[in-house]
Motif scaffolding. Structure first.
Motif, PDB file in Angstrom:
ATOM      1  N   ILE A 229       0.831  -1.213   0.000  1.00 37.15           N
ATOM      2  CA  ILE A 229       0.000   0.000   0.000  1.00 37.15           C
ATOM      3  C   ILE A 229       0.871   1.270   0.000  1.00 37.15           C
ATOM      4  CG2 ILE A 229      -0.266   0.194   2.530  1.00 37.15           C
ATOM      5  CD1 ILE A 229      -3.259   0.565   0.217  1.00 37.15           C
ATOM      6  N   LEU A 230       2.160   1.129   0.391  1.00 41.11           N
ATOM      7  CA  LEU A 230       3.083   2.271   0.424  1.00 41.11           C
ATOM      8  C   LEU A 230       4.081   2.230  -0.738  1.00 41.11           C
ATOM      9  CD1 LEU A 230       3.810   2.414   4.272  1.00 41.11           C
ATOM     10  CD2 LEU A 230       2.099   3.665   2.947  1.00 41.11           C
ATOM     11  N   ASN A 231       3.819   1.311  -1.677  1.00 42.41           N
ATOM     12  CA  ASN A 231       4.733   1.128  -2.797  1.00 42.41           C
ATOM     13  C   ASN A 231       4.269   2.000  -3.970  1.00 42.41           C
ATOM     14  OD1 ASN A 231       5.991   0.165  -5.148  1.00 42.41           O
ATOM     15  ND2 ASN A 231       6.320  -1.856  -4.214  1.00 42.41           N
ATOM     16  N   LEU A 232       4.997   3.078  -4.206  1.00 41.31           N
ATOM     17  CA  LEU A 232       4.582   4.036  -5.240  1.00 41.31           C
ATOM     18  C   LEU A 232       4.694   3.422  -6.635  1.00 41.31           C
ATOM     19  CD1 LEU A 232       3.692   6.903  -6.095  1.00 41.31           C
ATOM     20  CD2 LEU A 232       6.085   7.612  -5.918  1.00 41.31           C
ATOM     21  N   THR A 233       5.634   2.512  -6.816  1.00 37.89           N
ATOM     22  CA  THR A 233       5.792   1.894  -8.137  1.00 37.89           C
ATOM     23  C   THR A 233       4.570   1.041  -8.479  1.00 37.89           C
ATOM     24  OG1 THR A 233       8.170   1.994  -7.955  1.00 37.89           O
ATOM     25  CG2 THR A 233       7.278   0.371  -9.504  1.00 37.89           C
ATOM     26  N   LEU A 234       4.055   0.304  -7.497  1.00 35.82           N
ATOM     27  CA  LEU A 234       2.811  -0.458  -7.723  1.00 35.82           C
ATOM     28  C   LEU A 234       1.661   0.493  -8.056  1.00 35.82           C
ATOM     29  CD1 LEU A 234       2.470  -3.266  -5.000  1.00 35.82           C
ATOM     30  CD2 LEU A 234       2.800  -3.506  -7.480  1.00 35.82           C
ATOM     31  N   ALA A 235       1.620   1.621  -7.358  1.00 34.76           N
ATOM     32  CA  ALA A 235       0.553   2.597  -7.619  1.00 34.76           C
ATOM     33  C   ALA A 235       0.661   3.145  -9.038  1.00 34.76           C
ATOM     34  CB  ALA A 235       0.621   3.735  -6.601  1.00 34.76           C
ATOM     35  N   VAL A 236       1.890   3.416  -9.477  1.00 35.69           N
ATOM     36  CA  VAL A 236       2.089   3.934 -10.838  1.00 35.69           C
ATOM     37  C   VAL A 236       1.640   2.885 -11.859  1.00 35.69           C
ATOM     38  CG1 VAL A 236       3.854   4.603 -12.529  1.00 35.69           C
ATOM     39  CG2 VAL A 236       3.923   5.556 -10.208  1.00 35.69           C
ATOM     40  N   GLU A 237       2.006   1.623 -11.622  1.00 35.80           N
ATOM     41  CA  GLU A 237       1.619   0.559 -12.568  1.00 35.80           C
ATOM     42  C   GLU A 237       0.100   0.441 -12.667  1.00 35.80           C
ATOM     43  OE1 GLU A 237       5.718  -1.974 -11.741  1.00 35.80           O
ATOM     44  OE2 GLU A 237       3.801  -2.800 -11.022  1.00 35.80           O
ATOM     45  N   ASN A 238      -0.574   0.538 -11.530  1.00 30.51           N
ATOM     46  CA  ASN A 238      -2.043   0.488 -11.554  1.00 30.51           C
ATOM     47  C   ASN A 238      -2.637   1.725 -12.219  1.00 30.51           C
ATOM     48  OD1 ASN A 238      -3.447  -1.872 -10.100  1.00 30.51           O
ATOM     49  ND2 ASN A 238      -1.621  -1.474  -8.877  1.00 30.51           N
ATOM     50  N   SER A 239      -2.065   2.883 -11.919  1.00 29.08           N
ATOM     51  CA  SER A 239      -2.597   4.131 -12.474  1.00 29.08           C
ATOM     52  C   SER A 239      -2.498   4.139 -13.997  1.00 29.08           C
ATOM     53  CB  SER A 239      -1.857   5.337 -11.891  1.00 29.08           C
ATOM     54  OG  SER A 239      -1.999   5.349 -10.483  1.00 29.08           O
ATOM     55  N   ARG A 240      -1.416   3.571 -14.512  1.00 31.37           N
ATOM     56  CA  ARG A 240      -1.254   3.511 -15.984  1.00 31.37           C
ATOM     57  C   ARG A 240      -2.391   2.729 -16.633  1.00 31.37           C
ATOM     58  NH1 ARG A 240       5.264   2.482 -15.758  1.00 31.37           N
ATOM     59  NH2 ARG A 240       5.817   4.698 -15.667  1.00 31.37           N
ATOM     60  N   LYS A 241      -3.003   1.827 -15.845  1.00 29.13           N
ATOM     61  CA  LYS A 241      -4.159   1.066 -16.355  1.00 29.13           C
ATOM     62  C   LYS A 241      -5.476   1.717 -15.910  1.00 29.13           C
ATOM     63  CE  LYS A 241      -2.379  -2.709 -14.483  1.00 29.13           C
ATOM     64  NZ  LYS A 241      -2.291  -4.108 -13.982  1.00 29.13           N
ATOM     65  N   ASP A 242      -5.397   2.949 -15.439  1.00 29.00           N
ATOM     66  CA  ASP A 242      -6.579   3.678 -14.933  1.00 29.00           C
ATOM     67  C   ASP A 242      -7.263   2.919 -13.807  1.00 29.00           C
ATOM     68  OD1 ASP A 242      -6.264   5.881 -16.654  1.00 29.00           O
ATOM     69  OD2 ASP A 242      -7.197   4.779 -18.290  1.00 29.00           O
ATOM     70  N   GLN A 243      -6.428   2.299 -12.957  1.00 25.85           N
ATOM     71  CA  GLN A 243      -6.963   1.572 -11.804  1.00 25.85           C
ATOM     72  C   GLN A 243      -6.188   1.982 -10.549  1.00 25.85           C
ATOM     73  OE1 GLN A 243      -7.957  -2.582 -12.371  1.00 25.85           O
ATOM     74  NE2 GLN A 243      -7.605  -2.376 -14.570  1.00 25.85           N
ATOM     75  N   THR A 244      -6.597   1.413  -9.425  1.00 24.49           N
ATOM     76  CA  THR A 244      -5.881   1.620  -8.171  1.00 24.49           C
ATOM     77  C   THR A 244      -5.526   0.252  -7.601  1.00 24.49           C
ATOM     78  OG1 THR A 244      -8.083   1.826  -7.176  1.00 24.49           O
ATOM     79  CG2 THR A 244      -6.847   3.862  -7.499  1.00 24.49           C
ATOM     80  N   LEU A 245      -4.535   0.218  -6.711  1.00 26.77           N
ATOM     81  CA  LEU A 245      -4.082  -1.059  -6.149  1.00 26.77           C
ATOM     82  C   LEU A 245      -5.241  -1.820  -5.531  1.00 26.77           C
ATOM     83  CD1 LEU A 245      -1.686  -2.938  -5.235  1.00 26.77           C
ATOM     84  CD2 LEU A 245      -1.705  -1.617  -3.101  1.00 26.77           C
ATOM     85  N   ASN A 246      -6.024  -1.123  -4.707  1.00 22.64           N
ATOM     86  CA  ASN A 246      -7.205  -1.764  -4.107  1.00 22.64           C
ATOM     87  C   ASN A 246      -8.424  -0.881  -4.348  1.00 22.64           C
ATOM     88  OD1 ASN A 246      -6.083   0.116  -2.245  1.00 22.64           O
ATOM     89  ND2 ASN A 246      -7.277  -0.789  -0.591  1.00 22.64           N
ATOM     90  N   THR A 247      -9.576  -1.325  -3.851  1.00 23.41           N
ATOM     91  CA  THR A 247     -10.837  -0.662  -4.200  1.00 23.41           C
ATOM     92  C   THR A 247     -10.845   0.793  -3.750  1.00 23.41           C
ATOM     93  OG1 THR A 247     -11.827  -2.787  -3.707  1.00 23.41           O
ATOM     94  CG2 THR A 247     -13.332  -0.946  -4.114  1.00 23.41           C
ATOM     95  N   PRO A 248     -11.075   1.713  -4.678  1.00 23.72           N
ATOM     96  CA  PRO A 248     -11.124   3.124  -4.297  1.00 23.72           C
ATOM     97  C   PRO A 248     -12.526   3.541  -3.866  1.00 23.72           C
ATOM     98  CG  PRO A 248     -11.374   2.949  -6.657  1.00 23.72           C
ATOM     99  CD  PRO A 248     -11.258   1.526  -6.129  1.00 23.72           C
ATOM    100  N   ALA A 249     -12.619   4.724  -3.249  1.00 20.89           N
ATOM    101  CA  ALA A 249     -13.920   5.341  -2.977  1.00 20.89           C
ATOM    102  C   ALA A 249     -14.407   5.910  -4.309  1.00 20.89           C
ATOM    103  CB  ALA A 249     -13.770   6.447  -1.943  1.00 20.89           C
ATOM    104  N   ILE A 250     -15.392   5.258  -4.912  1.00 17.36           N
ATOM    105  CA  ILE A 250     -15.794   5.639  -6.272  1.00 17.36           C
ATOM    106  C   ILE A 250     -16.463   7.019  -6.288  1.00 17.36           C
ATOM    107  CG2 ILE A 250     -17.356   5.001  -8.181  1.00 17.36           C
ATOM    108  CD1 ILE A 250     -16.477   2.080  -7.648  1.00 17.36           C
ATOM    109  N   ALA A 251     -17.239   7.336  -5.254  1.00 19.17           N
ATOM    110  CA  ALA A 251     -17.867   8.666  -5.214  1.00 19.17           C
ATOM    111  C   ALA A 251     -16.802   9.761  -5.217  1.00 19.17           C
ATOM    112  CB  ALA A 251     -18.764   8.788  -3.980  1.00 19.17           C
ATOM    113  N   THR A 252     -15.714   9.523  -4.501  1.00 15.17           N
ATOM    114  CA  THR A 252     -14.635  10.513  -4.458  1.00 15.17           C
ATOM    115  C   THR A 252     -14.044  10.716  -5.854  1.00 15.17           C
ATOM    116  OG1 THR A 252     -14.177   9.895  -2.170  1.00 15.17           O
ATOM    117  CG2 THR A 252     -12.451  11.087  -3.317  1.00 15.17           C
ATOM    118  N   LEU A 253     -13.870   9.599  -6.587  1.00 16.63           N
ATOM    119  CA  LEU A 253     -13.355   9.703  -7.958  1.00 16.63           C
ATOM    120  C   LEU A 253     -14.314  10.493  -8.848  1.00 16.63           C
ATOM    121  CD1 LEU A 253     -12.110   6.020  -8.542  1.00 16.63           C
ATOM    122  CD2 LEU A 253     -10.676   8.066  -8.270  1.00 16.63           C
ATOM    123  N   VAL A 254     -15.602  10.167  -8.743  1.00 14.19           N
ATOM    124  CA  VAL A 254     -16.599  10.812  -9.614  1.00 14.19           C
ATOM    125  C   VAL A 254     -16.629  12.323  -9.357  1.00 14.19           C
ATOM    126  CG1 VAL A 254     -19.084  10.993 -10.084  1.00 14.19           C
ATOM    127  CG2 VAL A 254     -18.017   8.734  -9.841  1.00 14.19           C
TER     128      VAL A 254
END
Ligand SMILES: *Cc1c(COP(=O)(O)O)cnc(C)c1O
Length: 376
Positions: A229-254
């Motif tokens: 959860i503190l690994n920025l490289t994992l976060a970048v890899e997920n973000s490149r796929k327009d995703q997050t490592l784990n389930t995000p708060a979807i209302a916050t995204l919207v």
């Protein structure tokens, strides 16, 4: 209960003036419940991934990202990003500007990390500014663009004389979306969406330079243990796929997506910066002209356009003033609790209409004329 009933025609159309969580535009909240809303659908499927994509491309447009910069996001807010930076971005030692609660919290996080040397601290009292300067064995420089606890705004530029390989991390939590910045001067420009981006809390968003992405790849593949959860490289890899490592708060995204689009439709950062400058200017002028009030931040160049702190004369009790405002529906002008001053703090983020700030001033004038004086 006070007897003071502010005349209805003086009241602002929207009475929320918090410095975070801040006012969310009503139509954005309504859209969450509208038919076709992505609420309650998978974050691994196109409707939600499209929202994340729009956030990433919208921010790139809003802040005119230089080539190679990327937008990453994940759960946990700016507070999580501080721990993530400790694990994934700071190699040995940082230098931190500390001039209020939020800039201090990041310095403390880094100071507690057992695998890092104690940070070099550049400190100023509340209401003033201290930026980190080039220091020995330091590879990361950090400060906040807007210190939300005091209402001090800081420049965003690479400190003179620092190593070419050094990273600059800017906490833009309460600045991004309301104050412009030259992203090319930064390596991580990060924020939570519940301030100028008029969304809810729970997420962190970071604009990252190629150097920051490379540093993270290095550190997270080294001997240092980094939780996922503190690994920025994992976060970048997920973000490149327009995703997050784990389930995000979807209302916050919207709601974040809606605010970025709204800012772009109105003219982007130039428009937003002009609007927050106008709103805060109304309050600073009022505070200067009124014998019972004065801007807390003495240096006009350091006065924040998005979080306005105003000291009150000792004959006015801030707690009582805020309570009367609250009884009349005017919310969240209380001072930052840790600062302990007789003052008010007003969020003038980009979603706040300057007309509402003018109305707030009229209401405060009305209350100040009538409320009891301390010791009278
Ligand atoms: C609000 C704030 C934070 C904390 O954000 P969270 O989303 O609560 O983690 C950090 N830095 C600044 C400058 C803030 O204003």
């Amino acid at each position: 209960m006070s007897e003071l009933k502010v005349p209805v025609d003086l009241l602002p159309s929207d009475p929320r003036f918090g410095s975070g969580p801040s006012r969310i535009r009503r139509e954005v909240i309504q859209a969450l419940a509208a038919p076709g809303s992505v609420m309650g659908t998978s974050h691994r499927k196109p409707p939600v991934k499209d929202v994340v994509h729009s956030i990433r491309s919208g921010l790139a447009e809003l802040y005119r990202l230089p080539a190679g910069y990327e937008v990453a996001l994940g759960n946990g807010g700016a507070t999580l990003f501080w721990s993530m930076a400790a694990c994934s971005l700071v190699a040995h030692r940082s230098a931190n500007g500390v001039y209020g609660s939020f800039s201090r919290k990041f310095a403390t996080t880094l100071q507690k990390a057992p695998f890092l040397a104690d940070p070099a601290i550049f400190e100023a009292p509340a209401g003033r500014l201290a930026l980190p300067r080039a220091a020995h064995a330091v590879g990361t420089y950090a400060w906040a663009q807007n210190e939300t606890s005091t209402g001090v705004v800081a420049p965003v530029q690479r400190p003179e004389g620092i190593d070419e390989s050094a990273l600059v991390l800017i906490d833009a939590t309460s600045a991004a979306g309301g104050v412009d910045a030259d992203i090319s001067a930064t390596d991580a420009y990060y924020f939570s969406p519940q301030k100028n981006f008029a969304s809810d809390g729970g997420l962190w968003v970071a604009v990252l330079s190629p150097a920051a992405i490379a540093r993270s790849a290095d550190l997270t593949s080294s001997a240092r243990w980094v939780p996922d959860i503190l690994n920025l490289t994992l976060a970048v890899e997920n973000s490149r796929k327009d995703q997050t490592l784990n389930t995000p708060a979807i209302a916050t995204l919207v709601m974040l997506e809606a605010q970025i689009s709204w800012l772009l439709e109105h003219g982007g950062m130039a428009w937003a910066a002009n609007r927050t400058h106008t709103s805060s200017g109304v309050l600073y002028r009022w505070a200067q002209d009124n014998p019972l009030t004065s801007p807390f931040v003495q240096d006009p160049a350091l006065r924040s356009p998005v979080v306005v702190t105003i000291d009150l004369d000792h004959s006015i009790d801030s707690a009582q003033l805020c309570a009367i405002a609250r009884e009349n529906g005017i919310l969240d002008i209380e001072p930052y609790r840790g600062l302990g001053r007789n003052q008010i703090r007003v969020g003038t983020f980009s979603s706040v209409d300057p007309e509402d700030v003018r109305a707030l001033v009229a209401c405060l004038d009305w209350i100040l004329e009538r409320m009891p004086r301390v010791g009278a």
